[in-house]
Scaffold this active site. Structure first.
Site, PDB file in Angstrom:
ATOM      1  N   LEU A 225      70.498 -28.100 -54.774  1.00 32.52           N
ATOM      2  CA  LEU A 225      69.176 -27.537 -54.556  1.00 32.52           C
ATOM      3  C   LEU A 225      69.333 -26.092 -54.109  1.00 32.52           C
ATOM      4  O   LEU A 225      70.334 -25.729 -53.476  1.00 32.52           O
ATOM      5  CB  LEU A 225      68.407 -28.315 -53.484  1.00 32.52           C
ATOM      6  CG  LEU A 225      68.033 -29.772 -53.792  1.00 32.52           C
ATOM      7  CD1 LEU A 225      67.378 -30.407 -52.577  1.00 32.52           C
ATOM      8  CD2 LEU A 225      67.117 -29.855 -55.002  1.00 32.52           C
ATOM      9  N   ASP A 226      68.351 -25.263 -54.429  1.00 36.12           N
ATOM     10  CA  ASP A 226      68.367 -23.880 -53.959  1.00 36.12           C
ATOM     11  C   ASP A 226      68.365 -23.851 -52.435  1.00 36.12           C
ATOM     12  O   ASP A 226      67.887 -24.786 -51.778  1.00 36.12           O
ATOM     13  CB  ASP A 226      67.150 -23.120 -54.493  1.00 36.12           C
ATOM     14  CG  ASP A 226      67.178 -22.975 -56.003  1.00 36.12           C
ATOM     15  OD1 ASP A 226      68.278 -23.030 -56.579  1.00 36.12           O
ATOM     16  OD2 ASP A 226      66.095 -22.832 -56.600  1.00 36.12           O
ATOM     17  N   ARG A 227      68.828 -22.775 -51.904  1.00 40.34           N
ATOM     18  CA  ARG A 227      68.957 -22.628 -50.443  1.00 40.34           C
ATOM     19  C   ARG A 227      67.665 -22.982 -49.703  1.00 40.34           C
ATOM     20  O   ARG A 227      67.682 -23.709 -48.698  1.00 40.34           O
ATOM     21  CB  ARG A 227      69.341 -21.174 -50.138  1.00 40.34           C
ATOM     22  CG  ARG A 227      69.465 -20.833 -48.662  1.00 40.34           C
ATOM     23  CD  ARG A 227      69.480 -19.329 -48.483  1.00 40.34           C
ATOM     24  NE  ARG A 227      68.207 -18.747 -48.886  1.00 40.34           N
ATOM     25  CZ  ARG A 227      68.076 -17.545 -49.465  1.00 40.34           C
ATOM     26  NH1 ARG A 227      69.145 -16.820 -49.720  1.00 40.34           N
ATOM     27  NH2 ARG A 227      66.887 -17.086 -49.781  1.00 40.34           N
TER      28      ARG A 227
ATOM     29  N   ARG B 114      60.546 -22.787 -60.346  1.00 40.12           N
ATOM     30  CA  ARG B 114      60.110 -21.493 -59.815  1.00 40.12           C
ATOM     31  C   ARG B 114      59.715 -20.552 -60.946  1.00 40.12           C
ATOM     32  O   ARG B 114      58.693 -19.852 -60.864  1.00 40.12           O
ATOM     33  CB  ARG B 114      61.228 -20.897 -58.962  1.00 40.12           C
ATOM     34  CG  ARG B 114      61.598 -21.757 -57.757  1.00 40.12           C
ATOM     35  CD  ARG B 114      62.935 -21.374 -57.143  1.00 40.12           C
ATOM     36  NE  ARG B 114      62.913 -20.006 -56.617  1.00 40.12           N
ATOM     37  CZ  ARG B 114      63.991 -19.413 -56.102  1.00 40.12           C
ATOM     38  NH1 ARG B 114      65.161 -20.056 -56.055  1.00 40.12           N
ATOM     39  NH2 ARG B 114      63.895 -18.193 -55.642  1.00 40.12           N
TER      40      ARG B 114
END
Length: 346
Positions: free
Chosen positions: A134-136, A280
């Protein structure tokens, strides 16, 4: 003849039904399906049919670089101090954990309190692997495997899109006319090195730097707008009649100066592929970037409060257990921003 970015509706029984009209932002005109339409025709058609805003793509705004640097430094400190992962499920082969926002994925490996090694010997140390990432700043479910064999099976399941995933996102932007939609596009890096949306016709094309455009698709459903709506469980989007749009031209490589209508849109996303920053990017392209997502047009401040990350949450995972062969589904606890939104809805 003026050439405009085109999102071409693929008609389905649902798409053919009348939709709520929208007035598109002046600098985000949509092309109509008919070839040769003028700018004025496009504006009138979009207003009448409720077509979709078409925002711009990278380069990233300069202000985002400072914000991203600050967030990265904060995340590094949080990750270093992260010592106990929130375990949703664990057996001797894998663990499902709830990653908090603002923590790097790798921090979960050292923070996982594994109770049983894959060999069945509690004294042996499991060989931990991240099956997904997962993204930060994205919170939610991640799978950690405890042996190489299980890791290989699960990574393959994610790569082949056999794992069903849902995400929740709080977006700020132009309210959509639809309730459910599927968007199909290309995915690749721009000349600036940033990920971006490309046309479906670009899929397979080689980009500067040697990479190529790949396909990506996401299904969305609107759960609420400006606090009005109703939270509901994920639906079976595989069988629902759902309108589809296909990106025909990549987003313009420029920055818009037009004020975006700042409506608050609460959506659930069903990614059908697993490209980097896919949700996103598609949220930005549809005209409602995720709140706090400074890389892709999201607001940095909302209602007088600075956003310390983007409001995106990996809500659920469904897959076939790599050892038992049984279908399993896991749900993550809601983050605070989602609970606050849901509490205001009917």
């Amino acid at each position: 003849m003026t050439k405009l970015p085109l999102l071409l509706p693929l008609l389905s029984p649902r798409a053919a039904s009348p939709s709520r009209a929208l007035t598109p932002p002046p600098a985000r005109l949509l092309a109509v399906a008919a070839a040769g339409a003028s700018v004025q025709d496009a504006v009138m058609s979009a207003a009448a049919t409720g077509d979709y805003p078409c925002p711009v793509s990278p380069p990233y705004p300069a202000v985002s670089k400072d914000v991203e640097l600050r967030r990265a430094l904060t995340a590094s400190a949080r990750s270093g101090a992260y010592s106990s992962a929130a375990v949703v499920f664990e057996d001797e082969w894998l663990a499902v954990v709830d990653k908090p926002a603002g923590v790097y994925c790798e921090a979960l490996l050292s923070a996982l309190p594994c109770s049983t090694a894959s060999s069945g010997d509690p004294s042996s140390k499991p060989n931990l692997h991240l099956a997904n990432r997962l993204d930060r700043d994205t919170s939610g479910l991640m799978v950690i495997t405890k042996c190489n064999k299980v890791a290989a099976k699960l990574v393959k399941a994610f790569t082949e899109h056999k794992v069903k995933k849902t995400y929740l996102a709080l977006c700020i932007g132009y309210p959509p006319a639809w309730e459910k939609i599927k968007i199909c596009s290309g995915h690749g890096r721009s000349k600036h090195g940033a990920w971006r949306v490309y046309a479906m016709s670009d899929v397979g094309r080689t980009l500067p730097g040697g990479s190529s455009v790949r396909d990506m698709s996401t299904k969305f459903e609107v759960l609420g707008t400006d606090g009005e709506g109703q939270y509901r469980e994920p639906s079976n989007v595989d069988i629902d009649d759902i309108e589809s749009i296909t990106v025909q031209e990549k987003a313009a490589d420029q920055t818009s100066n037009v004020d975006v209508k700042n409506h608050m849109i609460f959506v659930r996303a069903y990614p059908q592929s697993g490209r980097t920053h896919q949700i996103r990017l598609h949220c930005q392209y549809l005209g409602f970037p995720i709140r706090g997502d400074v890389k892709y047009g999201g607001v940095i401040e909302w209602n007088g409060v600075d956003c310390d990350g983007h409001a995106l949450h990996a809500e659920s995972l469904s897959f076939v257990h790599p050892v038992t062969g049984l279908p399993v589904t896991f749900r993550a606890p809601l983050p605070s921003w989602a609970s606050e939104i849901i509490s205001t809805m009917g």
